[in-house]
Write a protein that holds these residues in place. Structure first.
Motif, short mmCIF file in Angstrom:
data_model
loop_
_atom_site.label_atom_id
_atom_site.label_comp_id
_atom_site.label_asym_id
_atom_site.label_seq_id
_atom_site.Cartn_x
_atom_site.Cartn_y
_atom_site.Cartn_z
N UNK A 382 -18.61 -48.12 34.99
CA UNK A 382 -17.20 -48.22 35.37
C UNK A 382 -16.80 -46.94 36.09
N UNK A 383 -15.85 -47.09 37.01
CA UNK A 383 -15.33 -45.93 37.72
C UNK A 383 -13.81 -46.06 37.79
N UNK A 384 -13.17 -44.96 38.11
CA UNK A 384 -11.72 -44.95 38.33
C UNK A 384 -11.47 -44.68 39.81
N UNK A 385 -10.74 -45.56 40.46
CA UNK A 385 -10.39 -45.37 41.87
C UNK A 385 -8.88 -45.21 41.95
N UNK A 386 -8.45 -44.00 42.29
CA UNK A 386 -7.02 -43.67 42.28
C UNK A 386 -6.37 -44.07 40.95
N UNK A 387 -7.11 -43.85 39.88
CA UNK A 387 -6.58 -44.12 38.54
C UNK A 387 -6.76 -45.55 38.07
N UNK A 388 -7.30 -46.42 38.90
CA UNK A 388 -7.47 -47.82 38.54
C UNK A 388 -8.92 -48.06 38.12
N UNK A 389 -9.17 -48.59 36.92
CA UNK A 389 -10.55 -48.82 36.48
C UNK A 389 -11.21 -49.96 37.26
N UNK A 390 -12.46 -49.74 37.66
CA UNK A 390 -13.22 -50.74 38.41
C UNK A 390 -14.63 -50.80 37.84
#
Length: 496
Positions: A382-390
């Motif tokens: 999992x990663x965070x893109x501009x604070x959004x989990x993806x």
């Protein structure tokens, strides 16, 4: 002498057996009389004593197959009922949407809270057997009929998934209610409307959703037609009317004689002036492409995602006296600017091929931020893109003291465009004024026309491409590492 007589008699028999039909007439054209002759002879003389219904069904299938058109199909009375039910969003089945594939149908959508979702069926899966019977090259309508059935009964599906072996699932059929429109307000205040198909009530549902979003003060909209296989053309025209002034051309259909029929917008454009993004992918087809193509031609929306499916033909349902119907391709359609879609598809204005990033990219386009930040937890998928989990399929990788990042995800998350160049076995990365071509085989790159050497080579594992963390210096991307966390940051164009 007796032997000679027998041989002569046999020769005469053979000659007349083969010569008889030729002597019957000089006209060799095959017409309906020939078809009837063959059918009658098979019925009356073939050793298998075939069933007439089976012969006629085979003749129909063979005739349709010669068209090489997966969208022209014969619908039995039962199949016609199922087809009409699917347009009305109610049917008994397992809860997945299919489209014709090269040899087997492909899953393009899985409905929530259905047997298909609970069994773990995914988009891009192929259905290769139904109840143990191979369905290779069968018409889609026949396969759908086999999968559907009475409520509470079971169906066994053999599924083929890329990167995995074939596996079998047993599902219990249930009543499926599929709303064609879902809507909500996202956390950043952007409106979202998702369309899963174009059914008989889709335009009405869409108008209600758009009206409610406007009442909540929404000024930016994401219209999602990813994995939408299409449906009723008129519904797409009505939705286009919400974004384009009345009287404007939405699409033209052209039949075999070159006759053109035009479809124009009508009524008040209640969405006019709302900044709009349309999310598309390779499973957006037919009516989805009509809508997206029209909004793109009029600059009423920006298309983000991947190239669409390319189904640019129109079908009509012709009722038959038997109670069934013929679903027949009668025309091709064109966008308002006469762009051909069939076999080509629509290209997005901004390409983002990672499904989990397309919505984020749309939000970023509608409401730009000063910087883009991607945060990886090396120990999680999992990663965070501009604070959004993806969720991510490829994680950060450590090999021989080198840290590798999943290339496409990392760059698309930061706002770059990534293209694989198969002819040169290289990857092109563009954005923020940079144009870089990385060779997949050595540590070389051409950046803004200048050759750069001494880079760590890209790594390809299980079909995925990874880039060494150190190579990101070429793009002036800020990198920070703290224990198991790795952070990438890129200032937006306005922040440079």
């Amino acid at each position: 002498m007796r032997k000679l007589s027998l041989v002569f008699t046999f020769v005469l028999f053979v000659i007349f057996c083969f010569a008889g039909p030729v002597l019957a007439g000089e006209n060799t054209a095959i017409g309906t009389e020939t078809f009837e002759e063959i059918l009658n002879n098979i019925q009356s003389q073939h050793i298998s004593n075939p069933n007439s219904d089976t012969l006629i069904q085979g003749a129909i299938d063979g005739m349709i197959n010669t068209l090489n058109d997966p969208y022209t199909v014969y619908l039995s009375p039962e199949q016609l009922k199922e087809f009409q039910g699917s347009l009305e969003s109610e049917y008994v089945g397992v809860g997945m949407q299919l489209q014709p594939g090269e040899h087997f149908p492909e899953v393009i959508g899985v409905i929530e809270n259905t047997p298909a979702e609970e069994a773990g069926i995914k988009v891009n899966d192929q259905i290769i057997k139904v109840d143990g019977t191979d369905v290779i090259d069968e018409p889609l309508g026949m396969i759908v009929q086999k999968i559907r059935g009475p409520k509470g009964t079971k169906v066994r599906l053999t599924v083929r998934r890329s990167g995995a072996g074939d596996f079998e699932l047993e599902l219990v059929r249930m009543s499926i209610d599929t709303p064609t429109v879902i809507w909500k307000v996202l956390d950043d205040g952007t409106g979202y409307i998702g369309l899963n198909k174009f059914g008989v009530n889709t335009a009405d549902e869409f108008d209600k959703a758009l009206t409610k979003l406007k009442q909540q003060g929404v000024t930016a909209l994401i219209l999602d037609v990813r994995d939408n296989p299409g449906g009723i053309l008129g519904e797409a025209v009505r939705i286009a009317s919400d974004f384009v002034e009345s009287g404007q051309l939405v699409t033209s259909t052209v039949d075999k004689n070159g006759e053109r029929q035009e479809y124009h917008t009508k009524g008040a454009a209640i969405g006019l002036g709302i900044r709009t993004v349309v999310l598309i992918d390779r499973n957006s087809a037919s009516a989805s492409e009509i809508l997206a193509g029209a909004l793109q031609d009029y600059h009423a929306a920006t298309l983000i995602g991947g190239t669409t499916y390319g189904k640019g033909t129109v079908q009509t349902i012709i009722p038959l006296k038997s109670g069934g119907a013929l679903k027949l391709t009668i025309a091709k359609y064109l966008t308002p600017k006469d762009r051909v879609v069939n076999g080509i598809g629509l290209n997005p204005d901004y390409q983002v091929l990672t499904p989990g990033l397309q919505l984020i990219a749309a939000q970023r386009f509608l409401k730009p931020s000063e910087k883009n930040v991607v945060e990886f937890d090396i120990e999680k998928s999992e990663a965070q893109v501009n604070g959004i989990p993806v969720k991510i399929e490829q994680t950060v990788m450590q090999k021989n003291g080198v840290t590798y990042l999943p290339l496409r995800f990392s760059f698309e998350a930061l706002g770059y465009k990534v293209d694989w160049q198969s002819s040169s076995n290289s990857v092109r990365i563009t954005g923020y004024g940079s144009n870089a071509l990385f060779s997949a085989e050595n540590g070389q790159a051409v950046v803004n026309g200048k050759e750069t050497t001494g880079l760590d080579p890209l790594k390809i594992e299980e079909g995925a491409t990874y880039i060494p963390l150190s190579d990101l210096n070429v793009f002036n991307i800020s990198c920070k590492t703290e224990e198991s966390n790795l952070s990438l940051e890129k200032m937006s164009a306005s922040g440079n």
